[in-house]
Enzyme design. Structure first.
Site, PDB file in Angstrom:
ATOM      1  N   ASP B 262       0.890  -1.071   0.043  1.00  0.00           N
ATOM      2  CA  ASP B 262       0.260  -0.439  -0.234  1.00  0.00           C
ATOM      3  C   ASP B 262       0.640   1.875  -0.230  1.00  0.00           C
ATOM      4  O   ASP B 262       1.573   1.491   0.343  1.00  0.00           O
ATOM      5  CB  ASP B 262      -0.968   0.165   1.297  1.00  0.00           C
ATOM      6  CG  ASP B 262      -2.139   1.506   1.020  1.00  0.00           C
ATOM      7  OD1 ASP B 262      -2.636   1.707   1.090  1.00  0.00           O
ATOM      8  OD2 ASP B 262      -1.549   1.993   2.834  1.00  0.00           O
ATOM      9  N   VAL B 264       3.205   2.691  -1.337  1.00  0.00           N
ATOM     10  CA  VAL B 264       4.531   2.861  -1.182  1.00  0.00           C
ATOM     11  C   VAL B 264       5.514   4.541  -0.920  1.00  0.00           C
ATOM     12  O   VAL B 264       6.528   4.606  -0.579  1.00  0.00           O
ATOM     13  CB  VAL B 264       5.546   2.392  -1.830  1.00  0.00           C
ATOM     14  CG1 VAL B 264       5.047   1.034  -1.724  1.00  0.00           C
ATOM     15  CG2 VAL B 264       5.389   2.412  -3.090  1.00  0.00           C
ATOM     16  N   HIS B 265       4.815   5.251  -1.094  1.00  0.00           N
ATOM     17  CA  HIS B 265       5.177   6.745  -1.441  1.00  0.00           C
ATOM     18  C   HIS B 265       5.440   7.536  -0.326  1.00  0.00           C
ATOM     19  O   HIS B 265       6.454   8.134  -0.201  1.00  0.00           O
ATOM     20  CB  HIS B 265       4.479   7.716  -2.509  1.00  0.00           C
ATOM     21  CG  HIS B 265       2.743   7.267  -2.430  1.00  0.00           C
ATOM     22  ND1 HIS B 265       2.155   6.733  -3.106  1.00  0.00           N
ATOM     23  CD2 HIS B 265       1.917   8.675  -1.136  1.00  0.00           C
ATOM     24  CE1 HIS B 265       1.089   6.812  -2.750  1.00  0.00           C
ATOM     25  NE2 HIS B 265       1.185   7.744  -1.936  1.00  0.00           N
ATOM     26  N   GLU B 299       1.861  -0.118  -4.499  1.00  0.00           N
ATOM     27  CA  GLU B 299       0.877   1.015  -4.894  1.00  0.00           C
ATOM     28  C   GLU B 299       1.649   2.346  -4.970  1.00  0.00           C
ATOM     29  O   GLU B 299       2.513   2.647  -3.602  1.00  0.00           O
ATOM     30  CB  GLU B 299      -0.419   1.570  -3.669  1.00  0.00           C
ATOM     31  CG  GLU B 299      -1.343   2.545  -4.518  1.00  0.00           C
ATOM     32  CD  GLU B 299      -2.493   3.090  -3.811  1.00  0.00           C
ATOM     33  OE1 GLU B 299      -2.919   3.563  -3.634  1.00  0.00           O
ATOM     34  OE2 GLU B 299      -2.273   3.193  -2.574  1.00  0.00           O
ATOM     35  N   PHE B 326      -4.149   6.019 -15.190  1.00  0.00           N
ATOM     36  CA  PHE B 326      -5.360   5.452 -16.367  1.00  0.00           C
ATOM     37  C   PHE B 326      -6.704   5.516 -15.447  1.00  0.00           C
ATOM     38  O   PHE B 326      -7.757   5.949 -17.258  1.00  0.00           O
ATOM     39  CB  PHE B 326      -4.670   4.321 -16.785  1.00  0.00           C
ATOM     40  CG  PHE B 326      -6.008   3.420 -17.358  1.00  0.00           C
ATOM     41  CD1 PHE B 326      -4.848   2.975 -19.135  1.00  0.00           C
ATOM     42  CD2 PHE B 326      -6.540   3.010 -17.323  1.00  0.00           C
ATOM     43  CE1 PHE B 326      -5.596   2.687 -20.048  1.00  0.00           C
ATOM     44  CE2 PHE B 326      -6.892   2.020 -18.263  1.00  0.00           C
ATOM     45  CZ  PHE B 326      -6.918   1.959 -19.700  1.00  0.00           C
ATOM     46  N   VAL B 395     -13.703   4.050  -5.694  1.00  0.00           N
ATOM     47  CA  VAL B 395     -15.207   4.066  -5.481  1.00  0.00           C
ATOM     48  C   VAL B 395     -15.254   4.280  -3.774  1.00  0.00           C
ATOM     49  O   VAL B 395     -16.342   5.371  -4.228  1.00  0.00           O
ATOM     50  CB  VAL B 395     -15.868   2.014  -5.644  1.00  0.00           C
ATOM     51  CG1 VAL B 395     -17.164   2.031  -5.325  1.00  0.00           C
ATOM     52  CG2 VAL B 395     -15.914   2.211  -7.046  1.00  0.00           C
ATOM     53  N   ASN B 397     -13.584   6.146  -2.437  1.00  0.00           N
ATOM     54  CA  ASN B 397     -13.420   8.077  -1.587  1.00  0.00           C
ATOM     55  C   ASN B 397     -14.478   8.784  -1.645  1.00  0.00           C
ATOM     56  O   ASN B 397     -14.556  10.377  -1.423  1.00  0.00           O
ATOM     57  CB  ASN B 397     -11.732   8.093  -1.923  1.00  0.00           C
ATOM     58  CG  ASN B 397     -10.767   6.987  -0.995  1.00  0.00           C
ATOM     59  OD1 ASN B 397     -11.372   6.499  -0.106  1.00  0.00           O
ATOM     60  ND2 ASN B 397     -10.214   6.346  -2.057  1.00  0.00           N
TER      61      ASN B 397
END
Lengths: 573, 573
Positions: B262, B264-265, B299, B326, B395, B397
């Site tokens: 999840d 990773v930034h 992610e 995308f 969806v 959020n």
């Protein structure tokens, strides 16, 4: 970036000046020319910039700027602060300088023999002219590159330079922008390259008006000096361009040969293109345009080759980095204190590793950091690493600012010098070490803000509270502290200083001429540390010639068995 | 790391259990077995670990631990929390599971057709057994990999999974560790790979006892969820190993085929070896040992190929990443709202760029981020990018959690599905989209801490205050909000749901069998966006076969001129 939007005041040499200011959140930006109550509004341009082409400013004009009708302040990209950090900015036509160094070519990086100096304390005059006057001396010493501690405008007249708040303005008390241009010209005439220390990781606490103009800082990251500069948060492009263009200015308008970027580990940037990489790319473009060569050298405390690897290997493309670890291992081997960050170093074995692997910690657990640290730097050539037995930090961060001259015997000082110059790395001297200058290099400031000055004074005392047995930390604000840190050139006539200088001259001469010593190729180096006798045998060869350097850090005479046949060796030093 | 020091309770299957706990700053660590007032001290081992080999614990035993005689808390590396986040930990013998998937081989990454699901709302049962019961259905749909939203123990029984606080413990209400093992076994029997979503960037707010055991967090960086996990500050080795070993546990003890890491930034790590790189290296070692293949999917919201490039190119070596861009471009093209992060996307042109370049922003200025963003990803194969027309975040959020089913016509829903499946990237469906499930997927929690529950409730309301015209944000704490988010399997019998499912089945079948469509090679792809008509022509070829995909996002019928000779084309879908 768009050349039309490079920050600062750009006089055209005739009647007009183009003013470019980045203030992305401002609603109004106003020019306040000195000596006039009439102001002029700048016009919003793209990317948060404001511009104005005006005949109200020419080279020499002074001005301030106001944001949203607030109090006027100096230009963040001021080229000159003739009255200090709080005074007006002055328009300077940097490209008006009459350069005569067309024949100058930067030295190959691997040939650099660097001499770090602080403008204020190097000469009696304490300015650029004072340095220029000593160039014949520096030439006779044998060094071929001076590294000037930061000259960006700082508060008052006494400062190491790391409290600078106008990255584009050359310190007024040093001689301002033209003074620096003249010094570089003189250096190039003398065949000496100029490295300039620049600070892109923080701003000083006094006279820092950047925040008034835009989001130069971010709360995302903390640094030892407060909020980090904003290199990857919203609106970072203007901040990044501000520093990228600054780097280019030194190369383009001051003919600086190399930058030494201060503490780049404190540049917090998770962008897909790191700020350093962006500076490298912009420098490459400039070099292609001008045909001149410039190097990017970083102070780095991460033992991470990503910074110095080429971009095609995923690196940031920096040319070289400082290696403090060589210094630490060397000083411990020489019998220095083992407190603080020195506690990670065990002496001779780590020194041997520094010769062999550049990084001492390349994955091992570091007790001082309480974590594993670093990665191996096996593929990086020796010319990517800059080593020293002392520097401004290692001397000046001691409470009493002692150089090795007052800590070690003459013989040991000589050994330290040889240890640096016989390494396959780029050697760097700190001003005065070559004649064993006894004066300290102390921490000094001259903040004009009384509260801040008092805070610095107290902070320094607190930092060294544990050392009270050794005396009091000298008051950094006291002008005497600065005065005591000046080099004593008259000592050069006396023993043992004269002798030490001759020794350094010989050593440097050998480094520059010996086919093995002048090379920074790491292949062909082997090293053996003898912990019991505190000796180190450094063997270097280029395949043809070979050389053994015997280093005895103990107090006793030691005998060595040389590899191979003794008879084949010839003592050269 | 040292295998003897892997954190957790390790029963030997006979009488004894080895307990390993990382608590580097503790002076005393004590085991409190449930049902006994008698405690046992652990012994300090190296690197800040404490160990104990005891017959007071066996598989099934429950226990807590106390630091320095403080209140007892669960084990940070607990394998099971049968009574929830505040209750005792339970010893589990993970390797005791009777695996029957010896013949299972992970699919090639490029063949993955992914189905994201949330265990609690996917089936009526709301647990792993409920998923297992639907495997025949999933197989008939044609997908070959399920991606399970996080299952690490969270507070209460209703949660997306991102509030997990025991990364090693499988949610008790889902079926616990054995339930997950059984599900993986069943998936492998059915030829379906299992991707598990894991959260290594933050910990949930309730039941987070990590800080009691050691410096798991650092104040160096801020994240949207408070202090960052400590991956590069002092004592980070224990924290890093905690997560590296966690990744290995899923692969080794649960036969998970791929992890989806999840956000990773938000893993802030300036170490010379990034945490992700360390996980990759450890995974490589495990794969060499077991002969099984595992993928690491991230992610990532940085458009930075450093994360997915191989290590020899300076990358972190992740196998693939999600590409939200995308999705954003596709949804804008389909006529979705243009607020928030959608404001960066212009529809058809950006969609065309996403097909062509994977990253829409690969260096351009992003108005929403107020900065330039990203670098090109030209050299990365299509299988490194995971695309979707909706997912749990996109969806859930939304204030009302609407799926595309209630936002777009059936025809447009079909087009969105084809846009994803005809891309050269790895397609991912979100549970229920294949039958146009009308129920929303709402944000829900079941914090047992009343104050926290109230704070979440208020926060959610405030977040959507601007949308009050559309109604109230549903109460995330209300059990009904969870209940409303469940899939309605009975709809599968009805029109238009039945028809939509048949359409998806056909589409997936085509993706899996057509020589051009099944390939994730990006070479041979060209795309033309027609902004005026809101149409896109996607041309793909492998050199031999070729395919044109005509996408009409407008409300009108459109005619297309095909490249080359019309007669050579054959309509396949």
């Amino acid at each position: 970036m768009n050349k039309e939007l490079r920050p600062g005041a750009w006089p055209d040499g005739k009647e007009q000046t183009q003013l470019v200011v980045w203030a992305p959140l401002a609603n109004k930006l106003t020019l306040h020319p000195e000596g006039s109550t009439e102001t002029t509004a700048l016009q919003p341009a793209e990317q948060g910039y404001w511009t104005l082409t005006t005949n109200r400013l020419q080279a020499g004009s002074r001005y301030k700027l106001s944001v949203d009708d607030g109090q006027p302040f100096p230009d963040p990209a001021s080229r000159y602060q003739p009255e200090g950090v709080h005074g007006p900015s002055q328009v300077v036509q940097l490209e008006g300088f009459n350069w005569q160094d067309h024949n100058w070519q930067n030295l190959p990086l691997e040939d650099y023999i660097i001499y770090e100096l602080h403008t204020g304390t190097f000469s009696e005059e304490g300015n650029f002219a004072g340095i220029a006057a000593k160039l014949p001396y520096l030439k006779s010493l044998g060094i071929n590159a001076i590294e000037i501690m930061p000259v960006a405008q700082f508060p008052g007249g006494r400062n190491w330079g790391y409290d600078g708040v106008f990255p584009y303005a050359v310190q007024n008390t040093y001689g301002g922008p033209e003074g620096l241009q003249q010094l570089v010209q003189a250096c190039h005439d003398a065949g000496i390259a100029v490295i300039l220390d620049v600070v892109y990781n923080h701003m000083g606490p006094e006279g820092n008006y950047l925040g008034i103009y835009g989001p130069y800082f971010t709360e995302k990251y903390k640094t030892p000096w407060g909020n980090a500069l904003n290199f990857d948060d919203a609106y970072c492009d203007g901040v990044r361009d501000y520093f990228v263009e600054n780097a280019l200015m030194w190369f383009r308008d001051f003919h600086i040969d190399a930058l030494r970027l201060d503490a780049v580990h404190a540049i917090k940037d998770f962008s897909a293109v790191h700020l350093l990489q962006q500076i490298k790319q912009a420098t490459d473009v400039l070099m292609a345009e001008t045909g001149r060569t410039h190097f990017l050298i970083v102070e780095l405390d991460l033992n991470d080759t990503r910074f110095i690897n080429p971009q095609e290997k995923g690196g940031y493309g920096m040319d070289a980095q400082w290696v403090d670890e060589f210094h630490h291992a060397l000083r411990i081997t020489a019998g220095g204190e083992t407190t603080g960050y020195y506690s990670d170093f065990n002496g001779i074995e780590h020194l041997a590793k520094a010769y062999r692997d550049a990084y001492v910690y390349d994955g091992q657990y570091s007790p001082h950091r309480n974590k594993k640290f670093g990665i191996p730097a096996l593929d990086n050539p020796g010319k990517q690493f800059i080593v020293f037995s002392q520097n401004h930090d290692q001397v000046g961060n001691r409470m009493l600012g002692e150089r090795t001259s007052t800590l070690h015997s003459v013989e040991l000082q000589k050994l330290l010098a040889a240890a640096v110059l016989f390494s396959p790395y780029l050697p760097m001297l700190f001003m005065g070490e070559e004649w064993s200058e006894p004066n300290p290099f102390l921490y000094f400031v001259s903040h004009t803000d009384a509260e801040l000055a008092e805070a610095v004074r107290k902070g320094r005392k607190a930092e060294f509270a544990a050392f009270h047995a050794q005396g009091e930390a000298p008051d950094p604000v006291d002008a005497n502290t600065f005065q005591q840190s000046k080099l004593q050139w008259q000592l050069l006539e006396k023993t043992p200083h004269k002798t030490m200088l001759a020794y350094y001259q010989g050593l440097i001469q050998l480094r520059k001429t010996h086919p093995v010593l002048r090379s920074t190729v790491r292949k062909g180096l082997s090293v053996a540390g003898d912990k019991e006798r505190n000796c180190l045998v450094l063997f270097r060869t280029n395949g043809q010639d070979a050389l053994v350097c015997l280093m005895n850090f103990s107090q006793q005479a030691q005998s060595f068995k040389l590899p191979g046949e003794q008879a084949q060796y010839q003592k050269i030093f």
